[in-house]
Design an enzyme around this catalytic site. Structure first.
Site, short mmCIF file in Angstrom:
data_model
loop_
_atom_site.label_atom_id
_atom_site.label_comp_id
_atom_site.label_asym_id
_atom_site.label_seq_id
_atom_site.Cartn_x
_atom_site.Cartn_y
_atom_site.Cartn_z
N GLU A 152 3.69 4.30 15.63
CA GLU A 152 2.34 2.81 16.75
C GLU A 152 1.97 3.53 17.75
O GLU A 152 2.39 2.55 18.40
CB GLU A 152 2.70 1.57 15.63
CG GLU A 152 2.85 1.92 14.09
CD GLU A 152 3.56 -0.21 14.29
OE1 GLU A 152 3.47 -0.62 15.47
OE2 GLU A 152 3.59 -0.36 12.58
N ASN A 193 4.57 7.71 12.58
CA ASN A 193 4.38 7.22 11.43
C ASN A 193 3.12 6.05 12.44
O ASN A 193 3.72 5.54 13.13
CB ASN A 193 5.37 6.41 11.26
CG ASN A 193 5.44 5.36 9.48
OD1 ASN A 193 4.98 6.16 9.37
ND2 ASN A 193 5.69 4.53 10.12
N HIS A 229 -0.42 -0.40 4.30
CA HIS A 229 -0.22 -2.03 4.45
C HIS A 229 -1.64 -1.81 4.11
O HIS A 229 -2.26 -2.28 4.80
CB HIS A 229 0.43 -2.49 5.72
CG HIS A 229 1.72 -2.43 6.20
ND1 HIS A 229 3.09 -2.88 5.56
CD2 HIS A 229 2.50 -1.40 6.86
CE1 HIS A 229 3.91 -2.44 5.95
NE2 HIS A 229 3.49 -2.32 7.03
N GLU A 258 4.89 2.71 3.94
CA GLU A 258 5.78 0.96 3.66
C GLU A 258 4.78 0.84 2.59
O GLU A 258 4.32 -0.01 3.13
CB GLU A 258 5.50 1.33 5.25
CG GLU A 258 6.39 1.91 6.45
CD GLU A 258 6.13 0.69 7.65
OE1 GLU A 258 5.33 -0.43 7.90
OE2 GLU A 258 6.84 1.20 8.88
N ASP A 260 2.71 -2.04 0.77
CA ASP A 260 2.72 -3.00 -0.14
C ASP A 260 1.04 -3.09 -0.21
O ASP A 260 0.57 -2.68 0.75
CB ASP A 260 3.58 -4.48 0.64
CG ASP A 260 3.19 -4.54 2.66
OD1 ASP A 260 1.80 -4.04 2.90
OD2 ASP A 260 3.53 -4.84 2.97
#
Length: 532
Positions: A152, A193, A229, A258, A260
């Site tokens: 990030e 990432n 996300h 990651e 979701d």
């Protein structure tokens, strides 16, 4: 790990989940495609809930530690390491034949305050020591195959985040972190990432330009992680596959790290259908891109999702509900993985040739072979020992570690392609490891950095033959004291220091390091490094 909407669009993609095409677990269908399907795991339910543990073991062939490998968990105080949670995750994965993706080494969040206030020189040293220690701990463990090295670093507009890392060290901390990680584990896949980089936008383009620049400089960036996300009220990033393909053209692996898909609560049937569509779309995009290694879901049960704590009006983001019942999104993932590969190809790759072993020690051997060929593309190789798979490689070499001294082994290799087809196994190569006793060794120390009242010795490199454990001794100058160490167990008697190997670095080529204090103005350094 936050998803911030780029645009507020209402999704109209509402479809019913199709019936499952087969009853095998997710991991079996993913493996048939040469992909992984992963989950982020939390240590507490893994230790205490049978249902959580059973699903984690049976459905996924890759795991990521949700928090246990982050800096605040592994090194809360300078030089004081705690690997309890990380080791728990790795042991679980090893037991269940799963790969581990390490998360995360350098991040602006969940990094202790003692790091954030350091000077530039000391911060860089702390970063190098932390990476060397954490990555080095698992470098010889075949279960831990990849790491999120830097996490990030961009704002939404593509500018660099003004984190304490960037403000203290400048952009160079990114390249340095990757170089330190490669030194700690030459075989691990190293990833950068970020979130909101799933589609083609300003942020993902900044990531693309950075990765391109780093690779041109020889910085070992091996893969790019798109966190994933997502939220149903903001629309699906329709350029996901296109974005994966442009990164793949740089020569890197891509992965969703990651995933979701949160919905506005209370959840209803339309939410379930839209969520299932989003999950299916992500899996299909990865299936269609050869360089996409797989998809990791950030958890798997709504019972332990991070979403409601961060977005109080949203939730139900995962493929199992809070009672461990599957949701339509599980069926969507399952059927996307179980469906026919692109082109429905059934032609296997050719068998690898010329398998040889070299550099055999008491605990390891280096395998190499000739590349296989295939009409849809070879995605990797599976290494077999005595007929049982013990590792994978995306190159034509592999280091088999964890062997026993004076023991005969037989290895073979088989290829796997983008359609999930396996080749026949290569001809076998036989190896007998070296004896584990009677070896000799030397220790060579490098002064990494020093200041008026202290210094860091890193690395101390142990080399020799027939090693299955080592002890290094050296002498501290008068008035000096050890203040921290890594990758070895140190004991001090007077000014004599004894360093013994950890269980994971007993062989030749092991490294360790330590930090020491000294009286102001005293420029002496340790002497007399010997190894036995």
């Amino acid at each position: 790990m936050r998803w911030l909407p780029a645009a507020a669009m209402l999704s109209t993609l509402l479809i019913a989940a199709a019936p499952a095409q087969a009853s095998e677990p997710l991991r079996e269908h993913a493996a048939d495609r040469g992909k992984f399907i992963g989950a982020a795991l939390a240590t507490s339910p893994l230790a205490n809930e049978t249902a959580y543990r059973n699903i984690a073991a049976s459905e996924f062939n890759q795991v990521t530690a949700e928090n246990a490998m982050k800096w605040d968990a592994t090194e809360p105080s300078d030089g004081q390491y705690n690997f309890g949670g990380a080791d728990q995750i790795v042991a679980f994965a090893t037991q269940n034949n799963q790969q581990v993706h390490g998360h995360t080494l350098v991040w602006h969040s969940q990094t202790p305050n003692w790091v954030q206030g350091l000077s530039a020189a000391n911060m860089r040293t702390a970063m190098q020591d932390h990476i060397a220690t954490v990555v080095g701990r698992y470098a010889s463990n075949a279960t831990v195959v990849s790491w999120d090295v830097v996490n990030e670093v961009f704002n939404e507009d593509g500018t660099f985040r003004q984190s304490f890392w960037y403000n203290t060290l400048g952009q160079s901390f990114i390249a340095d972190a990757f170089r330190y990680a490669r030194a700690a584990d030459p075989n691990a896949r190293l990833c950068i990432n970020d979130y909101n980089v799933e589609g083609v936008n300003a942020k993902s383009t900044a990531m693309y330009n950075l990765v391109s620049s780093l690779r041109q400089q020889g910085v070992p960036v091996d893969c790019v992680g798109f966190q994933g996300h997502l939220a149903t009220q903001y629309g699906f990033p329709s350029s996901l596959q296109q974005n994966m393909e442009r990164f793949a053209a740089l020569g890197v692996q891509v992965r969703v790290t990651e995933l979701d898909v949160r919905v506005q609560m209370p959840r209803d049937a339309n939410d379930d259908a839209t969520q299932a569509t989003y999950y299916r779309n992500v899996i299909n995009a990865c299936n269609a891109v050869q360089a996409c290694a797989g998809v990791t879901i950030w958890g798997f049960t709504d019972k332990y999702s991070w979403v409601p704590d961060t977005f109080p009006s949203e939730g139900a983001a995962l493929i199992y509900d809070a009672n461990y019942a599957t949701k339509p999104s599980y069926t969507a993932v399952h059927d996307a993985l179980a469906g026919p590969p692109t082109g429905d190809d059934t032609t296997p790759p050719t068998a690898p040739g010329n398998l040889t072993a070299s550099g055999t020690t008491s605990t390891s051997t280096n395998l190499s072979w000739s590349a296989s060929t295939d009409n849809v593309g070879v995605t990797g190789y599976e290494i077999l020992r005595g007929g049982t798979q013990v590792g994978t490689s995306t190159t034509t070499s592999f280091t088999a570690s964890g062997l026993s001294p004076s023991t005969a082994y037989q290895f073979q290799v088989r290829a796997r392609d983008a359609a999930g087809n396996r080749s026949t196994s290569s001809a076998a190569v036989s190896v007998t490891t070296q004896p584990g006793t009677g070896g000799s060794c030397t220790a060579t120390a490098v002064t990494q950095t020093q200041w008026s009242t202290g210094y860091v010795i890193q690395p101390v490199t142990v080399t020799g033959s027939g090693l299955n454990g080592w002890t290094v001794t050296f002498t501290l100058p008068a008035g000096h004291a050890i203040t921290g160490s890594w990758n070895a167990t140190l004991t001090v008697s007077g000014q004599t220091v004894t360093a013994k190997n950890m269980p994971y670095n007993a062989g030749s080529g092991a490294t360790f390091g330590f930090q020491a204090s000294r009286p102001a103005g005293n420029t002496a350094l340790p002497t007399g490094f010997t190894c036995s």
